[in-house]
Design a protein around this motif. Structure first.
Motif, PDB file in Angstrom:
ATOM      1  N   ASN A  19      38.869  34.157  29.959  1.00  0.00           N
ATOM      2  CA  ASN A  19      40.029  34.436  30.801  1.00  0.00           C
ATOM      3  C   ASN A  19      40.836  33.183  31.121  1.00  0.00           C
ATOM      4  OD1 ASN A  19      38.733  33.109  32.943  1.00  0.00           O
ATOM      5  ND2 ASN A  19      38.015  35.002  33.853  1.00  0.00           N
ATOM      6  N   GLY A  20      40.291  32.017  30.816  1.00  0.00           N
ATOM      7  CA  GLY A  20      41.034  30.765  30.975  1.00  0.00           C
ATOM      8  C   GLY A  20      40.924  30.104  32.326  1.00  0.00           C
TER       9      GLY A  20
ATOM     10  N   GLY B 157      39.575  42.577  36.673  1.00  0.00           N
ATOM     11  CA  GLY B 157      40.732  42.915  35.857  1.00  0.00           C
ATOM     12  C   GLY B 157      41.235  41.767  35.014  1.00  0.00           C
ATOM     13  N   SER B 158      41.073  40.542  35.496  1.00  0.00           N
ATOM     14  CA  SER B 158      41.523  39.374  34.733  1.00  0.00           C
ATOM     15  C   SER B 158      40.339  38.660  34.084  1.00  0.00           C
ATOM     16  CB  SER B 158      42.264  38.400  35.663  1.00  0.00           C
ATOM     17  OG  SER B 158      41.376  37.969  36.688  1.00  0.00           O
ATOM     18  N   GLY B 159      39.259  39.403  33.850  1.00  0.00           N
ATOM     19  CA  GLY B 159      38.043  38.797  33.311  1.00  0.00           C
ATOM     20  C   GLY B 159      38.089  38.567  31.817  1.00  0.00           C
TER      21      GLY B 159
END
Length: 164
Positions: free
Chosen positions: A15-16, A28-30
């Motif tokens: 995910n950065g 959700g942003s994984g």
């Protein structure tokens, strides 16, 4: 040796920003891809988070014998979790086709049959409590009833088979 995965696994993508603890249930942003593509369910418990991972195969070969379709389920959580038909791929082998559950409780065999030998090759047992495995698939399976599929124990896995 499983062959012909029925679920495509994408390349892992970080995910950065947030390093995952590896419980398999990203936000959700994984992270995406890799093992996350095999996620069947998230498990939250007092024993800590975890996940159920699932991969289904068209063929499971053992000693050159094709045992047909197989589903491998892995529970990384600290609690026993009931097997759910919703975890299975809707366009793959349905849960109702599986008839056998391959036991993963034993760790070592005391002997292994080998082609060309008149008797099995004895193996040194490093932990006697684990040397209870049988040298055939049928000797290590139990019936699996999709209508009452049972549980996957904490920190363990199960292999479901169509044939034994």
């Amino acid at each position: 040796m499983p062959q012909g995965p029925e679920v495509t696994v994408g390349a892992f993508a970080w995910n950065g920003s947030t390093q995952s603890v590896g419980d398999g249930c990203p936000a959700g942003s994984g992270d995406t891809g890799g093992a996350v593509d095999l996620l069947a369910a998230c498990v939250n418990s007092l024993a800590g988070p975890g996940a159920i991972f699932r991969q289904e195969y068209l063929h499971l070969y053992i000693d050159g014998t094709d045992y047909g379709p197989a589903a491998i389920l892995l529970n990384t959580s600290g609690i026993s979790v009931p097997i759910s038909s919703s975890w299975f791929c809707s366009v793959c082998t349905p849960i109702t086709d599986f008839c056998y559950r391959l036991a993963l409780a034993t760790g070592e065999l005391t002997q292994v049959p080998y082609p060309g030998f008149t008797s099995p090759i004895p193996l040194e047992c490093t932990q006697t409590t684990f040397c209870s495995g049988h040298d055939t698939i049928a000797g290590n399976t139990s019936p699996f009833a999709p209508s009452t599929p049972g549980n996957i124990a904490a920190h363990s896995g199960v292999i479901l088979l169509v044939n034994n």
